[in-house]
Design a protein around this motif. Structure first.
Motif, PDB file in Angstrom:
ATOM      1  N   SER A 187       0.810  -1.212   0.000  1.00 54.98           N
ATOM      2  CA  SER A 187       0.000   0.000   0.000  1.00 54.98           C
ATOM      3  C   SER A 187       0.843   1.262   0.000  1.00 54.98           C
ATOM      4  CB  SER A 187      -0.926   0.009   1.219  1.00 54.98           C
ATOM      5  OG  SER A 187      -0.166  -0.063   2.419  1.00 54.98           O
ATOM      6  N   GLY A 188       2.084   1.185   0.517  1.00 53.41           N
ATOM      7  CA  GLY A 188       2.955   2.344   0.529  1.00 53.41           C
ATOM      8  C   GLY A 188       3.774   2.511  -0.729  1.00 53.41           C
ATOM      9  N   GLY A 189       3.601   1.592  -1.684  1.00 53.57           N
ATOM     10  CA  GLY A 189       4.337   1.671  -2.930  1.00 53.57           C
ATOM     11  C   GLY A 189       5.670   0.962  -2.908  1.00 53.57           C
ATOM     12  N   GLN A 190       6.133   0.522  -1.725  1.00 53.98           N
ATOM     13  CA  GLN A 190       7.392  -0.190  -1.628  1.00 53.98           C
ATOM     14  C   GLN A 190       7.173  -1.683  -1.812  1.00 53.98           C
ATOM     15  OE1 GLN A 190       9.187   0.854   2.099  1.00 53.98           O
ATOM     16  NE2 GLN A 190       9.407   3.007   1.583  1.00 53.98           N
ATOM     17  N   ALA A 191       8.243  -2.379  -2.185  1.00 53.10           N
ATOM     18  CA  ALA A 191       8.154  -3.814  -2.423  1.00 53.10           C
ATOM     19  C   ALA A 191       7.920  -4.558  -1.111  1.00 53.10           C
ATOM     20  CB  ALA A 191       9.431  -4.316  -3.090  1.00 53.10           C
ATOM     21  N   VAL A 192       6.856  -5.337  -1.039  1.00 55.75           N
ATOM     22  CA  VAL A 192       6.582  -6.165   0.129  1.00 55.75           C
ATOM     23  C   VAL A 192       6.966  -7.614  -0.130  1.00 55.75           C
ATOM     24  CG1 VAL A 192       4.730  -4.692   0.976  1.00 55.75           C
ATOM     25  CG2 VAL A 192       4.198  -6.534  -0.627  1.00 55.75           C
ATOM     26  N   ALA A 193       7.147  -7.950  -1.399  1.00 61.10           N
ATOM     27  CA  ALA A 193       7.534  -9.300  -1.796  1.00 61.10           C
ATOM     28  C   ALA A 193       8.041  -9.214  -3.232  1.00 61.10           C
ATOM     29  CB  ALA A 193       6.353 -10.269  -1.694  1.00 61.10           C
ATOM     30  N   ALA A 194       8.475 -10.349  -3.754  1.00 63.75           N
ATOM     31  CA  ALA A 194       8.899 -10.403  -5.151  1.00 63.75           C
ATOM     32  C   ALA A 194       8.568 -11.780  -5.696  1.00 63.75           C
ATOM     33  CB  ALA A 194      10.394 -10.126  -5.280  1.00 63.75           C
ATOM     34  N   CYS A 195       8.249 -11.838  -6.966  1.00 60.27           N
ATOM     35  CA  CYS A 195       8.001 -13.119  -7.610  1.00 60.27           C
ATOM     36  C   CYS A 195       9.006 -13.309  -8.738  1.00 60.27           C
ATOM     37  CB  CYS A 195       6.563 -13.238  -8.113  1.00 60.27           C
ATOM     38  SG  CYS A 195       6.020 -11.898  -9.186  1.00 60.27           S
ATOM     39  N   ALA A 196       9.257 -14.558  -9.086  1.00 62.33           N
ATOM     40  CA  ALA A 196      10.300 -14.848 -10.063  1.00 62.33           C
ATOM     41  C   ALA A 196       9.943 -16.077 -10.883  1.00 62.33           C
ATOM     42  CB  ALA A 196      11.643 -15.067  -9.368  1.00 62.33           C
ATOM     43  N   VAL A 197      10.543 -16.149 -12.061  1.00 65.89           N
ATOM     44  CA  VAL A 197      10.486 -17.335 -12.918  1.00 65.89           C
ATOM     45  C   VAL A 197      11.919 -17.799 -13.096  1.00 65.89           C
ATOM     46  CG1 VAL A 197       9.907 -18.254 -15.187  1.00 65.89           C
ATOM     47  CG2 VAL A 197       8.427 -16.555 -14.124  1.00 65.89           C
ATOM     48  N   SER A 198      12.179 -19.082 -12.872  1.00 70.26           N
ATOM     49  CA  SER A 198      13.542 -19.586 -12.991  1.00 70.26           C
ATOM     50  C   SER A 198      13.554 -20.929 -13.708  1.00 70.26           C
ATOM     51  CB  SER A 198      14.196 -19.722 -11.609  1.00 70.26           C
ATOM     52  OG  SER A 198      13.514 -20.684 -10.821  1.00 70.26           O
ATOM     53  N   ALA A 199      14.737 -21.289 -14.226  1.00 71.18           N
ATOM     54  CA  ALA A 199      14.917 -22.548 -14.958  1.00 71.18           C
ATOM     55  C   ALA A 199      16.386 -22.908 -14.958  1.00 71.18           C
ATOM     56  CB  ALA A 199      14.404 -22.403 -16.389  1.00 71.18           C
ATOM     57  N   PRO A 200      16.733 -24.191 -15.141  1.00 72.63           N
ATOM     58  CA  PRO A 200      18.139 -24.602 -15.198  1.00 72.63           C
ATOM     59  C   PRO A 200      18.844 -23.939 -16.377  1.00 72.63           C
ATOM     60  CG  PRO A 200      16.709 -26.494 -14.869  1.00 72.63           C
ATOM     61  CD  PRO A 200      15.819 -25.340 -15.218  1.00 72.63           C
ATOM     62  N   ALA A 201      19.995 -23.351 -16.107  1.00 76.06           N
ATOM     63  CA  ALA A 201      20.729 -22.628 -17.144  1.00 76.06           C
ATOM     64  C   ALA A 201      21.193 -23.538 -18.281  1.00 76.06           C
ATOM     65  CB  ALA A 201      21.929 -21.909 -16.533  1.00 76.06           C
ATOM     66  N   ASP A 202      21.428 -24.819 -17.985  1.00 73.29           N
ATOM     67  CA  ASP A 202      21.910 -25.721 -19.029  1.00 73.29           C
ATOM     68  C   ASP A 202      20.800 -26.214 -19.948  1.00 73.29           C
ATOM     69  OD1 ASP A 202      20.646 -27.267 -17.140  1.00 73.29           O
ATOM     70  OD2 ASP A 202      22.184 -28.844 -17.087  1.00 73.29           O
ATOM     71  N   ARG A 203      19.548 -25.905 -19.598  1.00 71.22           N
ATOM     72  CA  ARG A 203      18.431 -26.352 -20.425  1.00 71.22           C
ATOM     73  C   ARG A 203      17.633 -25.197 -21.026  1.00 71.22           C
ATOM     74  NH1 ARG A 203      15.060 -31.229 -17.908  1.00 71.22           N
ATOM     75  NH2 ARG A 203      14.332 -31.113 -20.057  1.00 71.22           N
ATOM     76  N   VAL A 204      17.674 -24.062 -20.362  1.00 72.91           N
ATOM     77  CA  VAL A 204      16.895 -22.915 -20.833  1.00 72.91           C
ATOM     78  C   VAL A 204      17.812 -21.704 -20.955  1.00 72.91           C
ATOM     79  CG1 VAL A 204      14.917 -21.419 -20.385  1.00 72.91           C
ATOM     80  CG2 VAL A 204      14.854 -23.815 -19.660  1.00 72.91           C
ATOM     81  N   PRO A 205      18.085 -21.207 -22.158  1.00 74.92           N
ATOM     82  CA  PRO A 205      18.916 -20.013 -22.334  1.00 74.92           C
ATOM     83  C   PRO A 205      18.287 -18.799 -21.653  1.00 74.92           C
ATOM     84  CG  PRO A 205      18.574 -21.155 -24.422  1.00 74.92           C
ATOM     85  CD  PRO A 205      17.625 -21.765 -23.441  1.00 74.92           C
ATOM     86  N   ALA A 206      19.145 -17.902 -21.191  1.00 73.92           N
ATOM     87  CA  ALA A 206      18.666 -16.703 -20.519  1.00 73.92           C
ATOM     88  C   ALA A 206      17.729 -15.892 -21.414  1.00 73.92           C
ATOM     89  CB  ALA A 206      19.845 -15.843 -20.078  1.00 73.92           C
ATOM     90  N   ALA A 207      18.032 -15.873 -22.724  1.00 74.28           N
ATOM     91  CA  ALA A 207      17.199 -15.105 -23.651  1.00 74.28           C
ATOM     92  C   ALA A 207      15.776 -15.661 -23.716  1.00 74.28           C
ATOM     93  CB  ALA A 207      17.831 -15.111 -25.042  1.00 74.28           C
ATOM     94  N   GLU A 208      15.649 -16.987 -23.634  1.00 77.69           N
ATOM     95  CA  GLU A 208      14.317 -17.596 -23.672  1.00 77.69           C
ATOM     96  C   GLU A 208      13.522 -17.227 -22.428  1.00 77.69           C
ATOM     97  OE1 GLU A 208      12.171 -22.010 -23.749  1.00 77.69           O
ATOM     98  OE2 GLU A 208      14.267 -21.801 -24.344  1.00 77.69           O
ATOM     99  N   LEU A 209      14.190 -17.242 -21.284  1.00 78.60           N
ATOM    100  CA  LEU A 209      13.505 -16.874 -20.048  1.00 78.60           C
ATOM    101  C   LEU A 209      13.131 -15.392 -20.052  1.00 78.60           C
ATOM    102  CD1 LEU A 209      12.765 -18.639 -17.584  1.00 78.60           C
ATOM    103  CD2 LEU A 209      14.658 -17.555 -16.385  1.00 78.60           C
ATOM    104  N   ALA A 210      13.991 -14.568 -20.627  1.00 79.69           N
ATOM    105  CA  ALA A 210      13.734 -13.124 -20.683  1.00 79.69           C
ATOM    106  C   ALA A 210      12.480 -12.806 -21.473  1.00 79.69           C
ATOM    107  CB  ALA A 210      14.930 -12.397 -21.285  1.00 79.69           C
ATOM    108  N   ARG A 211      12.118 -13.671 -22.424  1.00 84.46           N
ATOM    109  CA  ARG A 211      10.903 -13.434 -23.204  1.00 84.46           C
ATOM    110  C   ARG A 211       9.648 -13.536 -22.347  1.00 84.46           C
ATOM    111  NH1 ARG A 211      13.780 -16.088 -27.513  1.00 84.46           N
ATOM    112  NH2 ARG A 211      12.921 -18.126 -26.969  1.00 84.46           N
TER     113      ARG A 211
END
Length: 251
Positions: A187-211
């Protein structure tokens, strides 16, 4: 709904934009000033409205206190759960929710990916990680007041994260994991939490995850709105159910 209750709630809603005169309050609900005065006096008696020295009316302390208590009782993990599940279903990768606690990242929730082999890796729920060494941690650090963020020794990087509204990492705290993370605003505009998407680097290129970044940002916006925050719905393109109209209805 009772007409009097409807009028009283309408007045309270109008006060969210700032103090109003008796005449403005009456005009806003389409009644005579005597009717508006009775409503305002009743609201004032219960602490929901305060009459200023300039005779204008503003929101009272009791209303603000109740709002604060209501927000404190909201469980961000519970609020985020359906949005994280929807994101996980759409993208197929691991989805996480975390908060900053005692200077470290504390993982509150995680949904394993279907296609990235994440099911074989132990869940991070309840685990901690260095905040500065993770994308999700840097998002949380960037959401701190500037004095707090400066203490972590990453002012330039955190400033960049704050400006762009997300962070990325290709090797999360010594694990070969790619990750993109975004903040959940309170409610104050500051981050109260964060969410993320992750994957093994050897199977998913960073560019694919960035999409997937637009999907992640949209999900973070939706969680923020559901949690009572005031995000800027710039990334919501009808992907996750967040709407500009949903934000407007909070006022």
């Amino acid at each position: 709904m009772s007409q009097s209750v409807d009028r009283a709630l309408t007045i309270l809603g109008s006060l969210g934009d700032g103090p109003v005169t008796l005449e403005q309050a009456a005009t806003g609900i389409g009644v005579h000033k005597s009717t508006a005065l009775r409503l305002l006096r009743t609201l004032e008696e219960h602490g929901f409205v305060h009459r200023q020295s300039d005779l204008r009316y503003r929101l009272g302390g009791r209303l603000l206190s109740l709002a604060h208590r209501a927000l404190e009782e909201i469980d961000v993990r519970q609020v985020a759960a359906p949005h994280l599940a929807a994101l996980n279903e759409r993208c197929g990768f691991t989805v996480q929710l975390a908060v900053l606690q005692d200077g470290e990242v504390l993982y509150l929730d995680e949904l394993a990916g279907r296609w990235d082999g994440a099911a074989a890796r132990p869940s991070r729920i309840g685990r901690r990680a260095p905040a500065a060494g993770t994308a999700i941690g840097r998002v949380l650090l960037a959401g701190l007041p500037e004095d707090g963020a400066r203490e972590d020794g990453l002012p330039a990087e955190l400033a960049a994260v704050r400006r762009q509204g997300w962070a990325a990492e290709s090797a999360e705290h010594r694990e070969a994991v790619t990750c993109v993370a975004a903040p959940v605003a309170g409610s104050g505009g500051q981050a109260v939490a964060a969410c993320a998407v992750s994957a093994p680097a050897d199977r998913v290129p960073a560019a694919e995850l960035a999409r997937l970044l637009p999907e992640l940002l949209c999900t973070a916006e939706a969680i923020s709105l559901a949690y009572g925050g005031s995000p800027t719905p710039r990334w919501c393109e009808n992907r996750c159910g967040a709407r500009l109209g949903g934000r407007a209805s909070r006022t």
